[in-house]
Design a protein around this motif. Structure first.
Motif, PDB file in Angstrom:
ATOM      1  N   ILE A  30      -0.404   1.955  -4.543  1.00  0.00           N
ATOM      2  CA  ILE A  30      -1.549   2.046  -5.448  1.00  0.00           C
ATOM      3  C   ILE A  30      -1.240   1.219  -6.685  1.00  0.00           C
ATOM      4  N   GLN A  31      -2.045   0.191  -6.899  1.00  0.00           N
ATOM      5  CA  GLN A  31      -1.897  -0.619  -8.109  1.00  0.00           C
ATOM      6  C   GLN A  31      -2.700   0.033  -9.239  1.00  0.00           C
ATOM      7  N   ASN A  32      -2.144   0.037 -10.416  1.00  0.00           N
ATOM      8  CA  ASN A  32      -2.779   0.731 -11.535  1.00  0.00           C
ATOM      9  C   ASN A  32      -2.658  -0.109 -12.798  1.00  0.00           C
ATOM     10  N   TRP A  33      -3.746  -0.250 -13.526  1.00  0.00           N
ATOM     11  CA  TRP A  33      -3.714  -0.966 -14.790  1.00  0.00           C
ATOM     12  C   TRP A  33      -4.829  -0.459 -15.697  1.00  0.00           C
ATOM     13  N   THR A  34      -4.718  -0.778 -16.966  1.00  0.00           N
ATOM     14  CA  THR A  34      -5.720  -0.395 -17.959  1.00  0.00           C
ATOM     15  C   THR A  34      -6.418  -1.646 -18.469  1.00  0.00           C
ATOM     16  N   GLN A  35      -7.742  -1.637 -18.419  1.00  0.00           N
ATOM     17  CA  GLN A  35      -8.514  -2.788 -18.880  1.00  0.00           C
ATOM     18  C   GLN A  35      -8.589  -2.806 -20.407  1.00  0.00           C
ATOM     19  N   PRO A  36      -8.951  -3.937 -20.988  1.00  0.00           N
ATOM     20  CA  PRO A  36      -9.102  -4.008 -22.454  1.00  0.00           C
ATOM     21  C   PRO A  36     -10.059  -2.952 -23.006  1.00  0.00           C
ATOM     22  N   GLY A 395     -11.165   8.859  -2.013  1.00  0.00           N
ATOM     23  CA  GLY A 395     -11.182  10.205  -2.569  1.00  0.00           C
ATOM     24  C   GLY A 395      -9.793  10.683  -2.942  1.00  0.00           C
ATOM     25  N   ASN A 396      -8.812  10.369  -2.113  1.00  0.00           N
ATOM     26  CA  ASN A 396      -7.434  10.747  -2.423  1.00  0.00           C
ATOM     27  C   ASN A 396      -6.882   9.961  -3.604  1.00  0.00           C
ATOM     28  N   VAL A 397      -7.211   8.674  -3.667  1.00  0.00           N
ATOM     29  CA  VAL A 397      -6.775   7.874  -4.815  1.00  0.00           C
ATOM     30  C   VAL A 397      -7.408   8.408  -6.101  1.00  0.00           C
ATOM     31  N   TRP A 402      -7.312  11.261 -11.234  1.00  0.00           N
ATOM     32  CA  TRP A 402      -7.898  12.299 -12.073  1.00  0.00           C
ATOM     33  C   TRP A 402      -6.854  13.292 -12.559  1.00  0.00           C
ATOM     34  N   ASN A 403      -5.932  13.651 -11.677  1.00  0.00           N
ATOM     35  CA  ASN A 403      -4.941  14.676 -12.010  1.00  0.00           C
ATOM     36  C   ASN A 403      -3.616  14.109 -12.499  1.00  0.00           C
ATOM     37  N   ASP A 404      -3.596  12.799 -12.758  1.00  0.00           N
ATOM     38  CA  ASP A 404      -2.381  12.131 -13.252  1.00  0.00           C
ATOM     39  C   ASP A 404      -1.178  12.424 -12.365  1.00  0.00           C
ATOM     40  N   LEU A 405      -1.386  12.362 -11.050  1.00  0.00           N
ATOM     41  CA  LEU A 405      -0.304  12.569 -10.099  1.00  0.00           C
ATOM     42  C   LEU A 405       0.488  11.268  -9.945  1.00  0.00           C
ATOM     43  N   PRO A 406       1.709  11.335  -9.442  1.00  0.00           N
ATOM     44  CA  PRO A 406       2.496  10.110  -9.248  1.00  0.00           C
ATOM     45  C   PRO A 406       1.784   9.134  -8.311  1.00  0.00           C
ATOM     46  N   LEU A 407       1.939   7.841  -8.580  1.00  0.00           N
ATOM     47  CA  LEU A 407       1.260   6.845  -7.758  1.00  0.00           C
ATOM     48  C   LEU A 407       1.771   6.838  -6.317  1.00  0.00           C
ATOM     49  N   ASP A 408       2.980   7.328  -6.091  1.00  0.00           N
ATOM     50  CA  ASP A 408       3.504   7.403  -4.725  1.00  0.00           C
ATOM     51  C   ASP A 408       3.221   8.758  -4.071  1.00  0.00           C
ATOM     52  N   TYR A 409       2.252   9.494  -4.604  1.00  0.00           N
ATOM     53  CA  TYR A 409       1.966  10.850  -4.130  1.00  0.00           C
ATOM     54  C   TYR A 409       1.694  10.883  -2.629  1.00  0.00           C
ATOM     55  N   LEU A 410       0.879   9.975  -2.129  1.00  0.00           N
ATOM     56  CA  LEU A 410       0.543   9.982  -0.710  1.00  0.00           C
ATOM     57  C   LEU A 410       1.750   9.590   0.152  1.00  0.00           C
ATOM     58  N   ASP A 411       2.578   8.681  -0.343  1.00  0.00           N
ATOM     59  CA  ASP A 411       3.747   8.251   0.416  1.00  0.00           C
ATOM     60  C   ASP A 411       4.822   9.330   0.486  1.00  0.00           C
ATOM     61  N   THR A 412       4.864  10.203  -0.511  1.00  0.00           N
ATOM     62  CA  THR A 412       5.902  11.245  -0.544  1.00  0.00           C
ATOM     63  C   THR A 412       5.380  12.611  -0.116  1.00  0.00           C
ATOM     64  N   TRP A 413       4.101  12.714   0.222  1.00  0.00           N
ATOM     65  CA  TRP A 413       3.470  13.999   0.518  1.00  0.00           C
ATOM     66  C   TRP A 413       4.175  14.730   1.650  1.00  0.00           C
ATOM     67  N   ILE A 414       4.432  14.053   2.748  1.00  0.00           N
ATOM     68  CA  ILE A 414       5.061  14.703   3.903  1.00  0.00           C
ATOM     69  C   ILE A 414       6.467  15.175   3.542  1.00  0.00           C
ATOM     70  N   ALA A 415       7.237  14.344   2.869  1.00  0.00           N
ATOM     71  CA  ALA A 415       8.601  14.726   2.490  1.00  0.00           C
ATOM     72  C   ALA A 415       8.594  15.934   1.567  1.00  0.00           C
ATOM     73  N   ARG A 416       7.630  15.989   0.658  1.00  0.00           N
ATOM     74  CA  ARG A 416       7.577  17.123  -0.268  1.00  0.00           C
ATOM     75  C   ARG A 416       7.175  18.397   0.452  1.00  0.00           C
TER      76      ARG A 416
END
Length: 447
Positions: A30-36, A395-397, A402-416
């Protein structure tokens, strides 16, 4: 006749289900950035299909409703679809013209409001000549809604009629009483009724829109067959017609949901073939680190259908209810934990007693090793189904954003999920749930 572009979208959506297994097992950066402008953008490039899905979220859900105007966020979202203002060479469009314009594009656009956020969802083919037109039309709805007074008069009557009809159903009565008892004065417990709707006018909608919708307050989630530069342009285009010089100061905090101090039983007479029963309390906010433990534990308790303890004891062994469930509804604040079922009016008290006993034992002892492993197997096995289309992925992204979850949340979901222990489940339930301080609502039960 179905529009050919709409047909194309449907066929592509079906194809997406077929390619979902590849998507769901691949890394999802997930790429994340803040616009001007201050807008926060979250983007996943998925180039299997020429579709773009976008969700734009604002902190403008029901938790922002004034106390005397319950439903303001919801009706504001509803009325955004009822027309847009003229802008330069672009003429004003009423609700019929808007519907025709979206049909001509073969795209879809849906405003909606929940307890926490007001959202806009856009789906379009990524073909530039179509996508650009869809973005322009969506931006007009987001930034320049007309809020026509005559349409609101009609819609308010429709809302009131729907409320009156819903009030004839025991489930509605039970849900309202439960929400008010669990949440107290918190906005999560506000109930939209004839009085609150009568207090809402189109000027209130305009003020609500002006106060809470600004580029600096937006979280924009994008999934599709585009690159980062295109995603950035999409976010900019969608927010372009909102006021550029909006107030970006911090919004006032909303108080947390107060914990219950004592048990409460509310019996509401109702002539119904089935008694409706809800038992519960405030649960936990979505950002709580116990989320995985509570999700697994609830699957064992009452979220796993026929393999849950509540179903085994209340339905299978005693025959007191055809269906019984438990669940958490975490949000920005502590959404409710609830046990719910319907039963014969004369056996409601027995079903309540048994459900409480099952809950108390589970909170005290937690699940067994076998139960926890079965819950993990089921939830992990179903995880790919959460990501098997662009629409589900966006929807997952958006949930992560919205909940300020880690950007790797989906990649680590199974391990967690795999890492959760019996002790963690037991500890989380002991800290979060208090069977001796829960609300019990019985509608239509016989004493």
């Amino acid at each position: 006749m179905t529009h050919p572009i709409t047909t194309t979208l449907r066929l592509l959506a079906g194809a997406c289900l077929l390619t979902g297994s590849v998507l769901s097992h691949a890394a999802l950066p997930i790429q994340n950035w803040t616009q001007p402008s201050g807008a926060k953008v979250y983007f996943v490039a998925v180039d299997a299909l020429p579709i773009v899905d976008v969700q734009v979220d604002f902190d403008a859900g029901g938790r922002r409703d004034p106390a005397g105007q319950a439903g303001l966020a919801d009706v504001t979202a509803e009325m955004i679809e009822k027309g847009v203002l003229a802008d330069g060479d672009l003429p004003a469009l009423d609700e019929n013209a808007l519907g025709e314009a979206w049909a001509d594009l073969g795209a879809s656009f849906d405003p909606s409001a929940g307890s926490d956020r007001l959202s806009f969802s856009l789906r379009s083919l990524s073909r530039p000549q179509l996508l650009d037109k869809a973005l322009t039309l969506a931006a007009r709805e987001i930034g320049q809604p007309a809020f026509p007074a005559d349409v609101w008069t009609r819609e308010r009557e429709r809302y009131v009629a729907a409320i009156k009809e819903a009030n004839t159903k025991p489930g509605t009565v039970a849900g309202r009483a439960f929400g008010q008892a669990v949440y107290g004065t918190h906005p999560y417990g506000y109930d939209t009724d004839e009085k609150s709707l009568a207090a809402i006018g189109v000027d209130d909608m305009r003020a609500f829109h002006r106060r809470y919708l600004a580029p600096c307050r937006a979280k924009v989630s994008i999934v599709g067959a585009i690159d980062r530069a295109q995603a950035d342009r999409i976010a900019t285009a969608l927010l372009a017609r909102l006021p550029a010089q909006a107030d970006c100061s911090a919004l006032p905090p909303v108080p947390e949901v107060a914990p219950l101090e004592a048990a409460k039983v509310e019996r509401i007479p109702f002539d119904s073939a089935q008694a409706h029963v809800l038992i519960g309390q405030p649960g936990y906010p979505r950002r709580d680190p116990d989320h995985f433990a509570l999700t697994l534990g609830n699957y064992v308790l009452g979220g796993g259908g026929f393999v849950s303890r509540l179903t085994e004891q209340v339905r299978e062994k005693r025959g007191l209810a055809y269906s019984v469930y438990s669940g958490f509804s975490p949000g920005l604040h502590a959404g409710a934990f609830v046990i719910g079922f319907q039963t014969r009016p004369d056996q409601a008290d027995a079903a309540v007693k048994l459900s409480r006993e099952v809950l108390e034992k589970f909170v005290a002892d937690g699940p067994t090793e076998a139960e926890l492993q079965a819950a993990k197997d089921n939830l992990i096995g179903g995880f790919p189904l959460l990501l098997d289309s662009n629409r589900k992925l966006v929807g997952n992204v958006a949930n992560i954003a919205w909940n300020d979850l880690p950007l790797d949340y989906l990649d680590t979901w199974i391990a967690r999920m795999k890492a959760v222990t019996l002790a963690q489940v037991k500890d989380a339930f002991e800290r979060k749930l208090h069977p001796d301080r829960m609300v019990t609502v019985l509608v239509g039960a016989k004493p």
